[in-house]
Design a protein around this motif. Structure first.
Motif, short mmCIF file in Angstrom:
data_model
loop_
_atom_site.label_atom_id
_atom_site.label_comp_id
_atom_site.label_asym_id
_atom_site.label_seq_id
_atom_site.Cartn_x
_atom_site.Cartn_y
_atom_site.Cartn_z
N VAL A 20 -4.27 -7.22 9.84
CA VAL A 20 -4.98 -6.38 8.87
C VAL A 20 -4.47 -4.95 8.93
O VAL A 20 -4.16 -4.33 7.90
CB VAL A 20 -6.50 -6.42 9.12
N GLY A 21 -4.33 -4.41 10.15
CA GLY A 21 -3.86 -3.04 10.31
C GLY A 21 -2.42 -2.85 9.86
O GLY A 21 -2.09 -1.88 9.17
N THR A 22 -1.55 -3.79 10.24
CA THR A 22 -0.14 -3.70 9.85
C THR A 22 0.01 -3.78 8.34
O THR A 22 0.80 -3.03 7.74
CB THR A 22 0.67 -4.82 10.53
N HIS A 23 -0.73 -4.68 7.71
CA HIS A 23 -0.65 -4.80 6.25
C HIS A 23 -1.20 -3.54 5.58
O HIS A 23 -0.62 -3.05 4.60
CB HIS A 23 -1.43 -6.02 5.78
N ASN A 24 -2.31 -3.01 6.09
CA ASN A 24 -2.86 -1.76 5.54
C ASN A 24 -1.86 -0.62 5.65
O ASN A 24 -1.73 0.20 4.73
CB ASN A 24 -4.16 -1.39 6.26
N ALA A 25 -1.15 -0.57 6.78
CA ALA A 25 -0.15 0.48 6.97
C ALA A 25 0.99 0.34 5.96
O ALA A 25 1.44 1.32 5.36
CB ALA A 25 0.39 0.43 8.40
N THR A 26 1.44 -0.89 5.76
CA THR A 26 2.54 -1.14 4.82
C THR A 26 2.14 -0.74 3.41
O THR A 26 2.91 -0.10 2.68
CB THR A 26 2.92 -2.64 4.85
N LEU A 27 0.93 -1.12 3.00
CA LEU A 27 0.45 -0.78 1.66
C LEU A 27 0.29 0.73 1.49
O LEU A 27 0.61 1.28 0.44
CB LEU A 27 -0.89 -1.49 1.39
N ALA A 28 -0.20 1.39 2.54
CA ALA A 28 -0.36 2.85 2.48
C ALA A 28 0.98 3.55 2.33
O ALA A 28 1.12 4.53 1.58
CB ALA A 28 -1.09 3.35 3.73
N LEU A 29 2.00 3.05 3.04
CA LEU A 29 3.34 3.64 2.93
C LEU A 29 3.95 3.40 1.56
O LEU A 29 4.62 4.28 1.01
CB LEU A 29 4.23 3.08 4.03
N LEU A 30 3.72 2.22 1.01
CA LEU A 30 4.21 1.96 -0.36
C LEU A 30 3.54 2.89 -1.36
O LEU A 30 4.18 3.44 -2.26
CB LEU A 30 3.95 0.51 -0.74
N ASP A 31 2.24 3.08 -1.22
CA ASP A 31 1.51 4.00 -2.09
C ASP A 31 2.09 5.40 -2.02
O ASP A 31 2.16 6.12 -3.01
CB ASP A 31 0.03 4.04 -1.70
N LEU A 32 2.52 5.77 -0.81
CA LEU A 32 3.02 7.13 -0.59
C LEU A 32 4.44 7.33 -1.10
O LEU A 32 4.77 8.39 -1.67
CB LEU A 32 2.96 7.43 0.92
N TYR A 33 5.30 6.31 -0.94
CA TYR A 33 6.73 6.51 -1.20
C TYR A 33 7.25 5.83 -2.46
O TYR A 33 8.34 6.19 -2.92
CB TYR A 33 7.55 6.01 0.00
N LEU A 34 6.53 4.86 -3.00
CA LEU A 34 7.00 4.16 -4.19
C LEU A 34 6.55 4.91 -5.44
O LEU A 34 5.36 5.19 -5.61
CB LEU A 34 6.44 2.73 -4.19
N LYS A 35 7.50 5.24 -6.30
CA LYS A 35 7.18 6.05 -7.47
C LYS A 35 6.28 5.31 -8.44
O LYS A 35 5.23 5.80 -8.85
CB LYS A 35 8.48 6.49 -8.17
#
Length: 247
Positions: A20-35
């Motif tokens: 759950v934590g790893t997936h949340n981290a991945t999604l948060a990073l995509l939100d931050l870096y994906l245009k």
């Protein structure tokens, strides 16, 4: 990875704090870096049993690859269709196909003979300006019984992984450790295993609900730290990199 571990992951991936934590981290990073937030083509390179793929769908069109027939069978049971049996070292897509490539806990594996080749493949299939998010276990001296179960070939230092990303032609946006709060527990566990010469066993086990929820909340604190800064130490490494846009 031992075949039984795929079933273990499948049964725990939606609830266990680590996933759950790893997936949340991945999604948060995509939100931050994906245009673009929706109209993307994304590859989950080493999709496993498919839980992360399902969560990635809100960003666009998601494809997954994995070399394990068992993992792909369970991914299909998870309702996923855009999955192919393929190696990260030979990705069956054309150049410049994806807006993002995600590879979570894959390159460490014995089944990946050359992580450098895999990183070059990630670069090849990314569009110019595309984002790569990679996570892998850190510190070779932290090997334990879980590494035997999941067939660990390599654990990474920050400097080593930076060199490999640079060598594959990526522009590194962030290279950070994660799981700093869980580090003391993991260190003590690995030390005890080595002293007692414990039989190989998975770290992924059922946890009582309150304890699991507490650990998810702790992981979410780390995610906030990860998105705002660089965590100096931890059990794993997260890399966010970009394929350069050629002029």
């Amino acid at each position: 990875m031992e075949l039984a571990e795929y079933r273990n992951i499948f049964e725990n991936e939606e609830t266990h704090f680590y996933y759950v934590g790893t997936h949340n981290a991945t999604l948060a990073l995509l939100d931050l870096y994906l245009k673009n937030k929706r109209s993307n083509v994304i590859l989950d390179a080493g999709c496993g049993t498919g839980s992360l793929m399902k969560k990635l769908k809100r960003f666009g069109n998601i494809w997954g690859i994995d070399t394990s027939s068992e993992a792909l069978k369970l991914a299909k049971k998870n309702g996923l269709k855009k999955i192919l049996k393929a190696s990260v070292e030979k990705i069956p897509f054309k150049d410049n196909t994806f807006n993002a490539v995600i590879s979570i806990d894959v390159l460490y594996h014995k089944g990946v003979s050359s992580d450098r080749k895999a990183l070059k493949e990630f670069n090849r299939v990314l569009k110019p300006g595309g984002i790569l998010i990679v996570k892998n276990p850190a510190h070779d001296w932290l090997r334990g019984s879980h590494d035997i179960v999941i067939h660990t070939k390599r654990r990474y230092s920050k400097g080593e992984f930076k060199d490999k990303l640079d060598g594959a032609g990526f522009e590194i946006l962030k290279l950070s450790y994660i799981n700093i709060f869980f580090f003391p527990w993991a260190f003590f566990k690995r030390l005890t295993e080595n002293i007692l010469r414990s039989k190989p066993s998975s770290d992924v086990k059922y946890l009582p609900g309150r304890i699991n929820k507490l650990l998810i909340n702790i992981y979410n604190i780390e995610i906030k730290l990860l998105t705002k800064s660089v965590i100096p130490f931890g059990l794993s490494l997260f890399a966010i990199a970009r394929k350069p846009i050629k002029n």
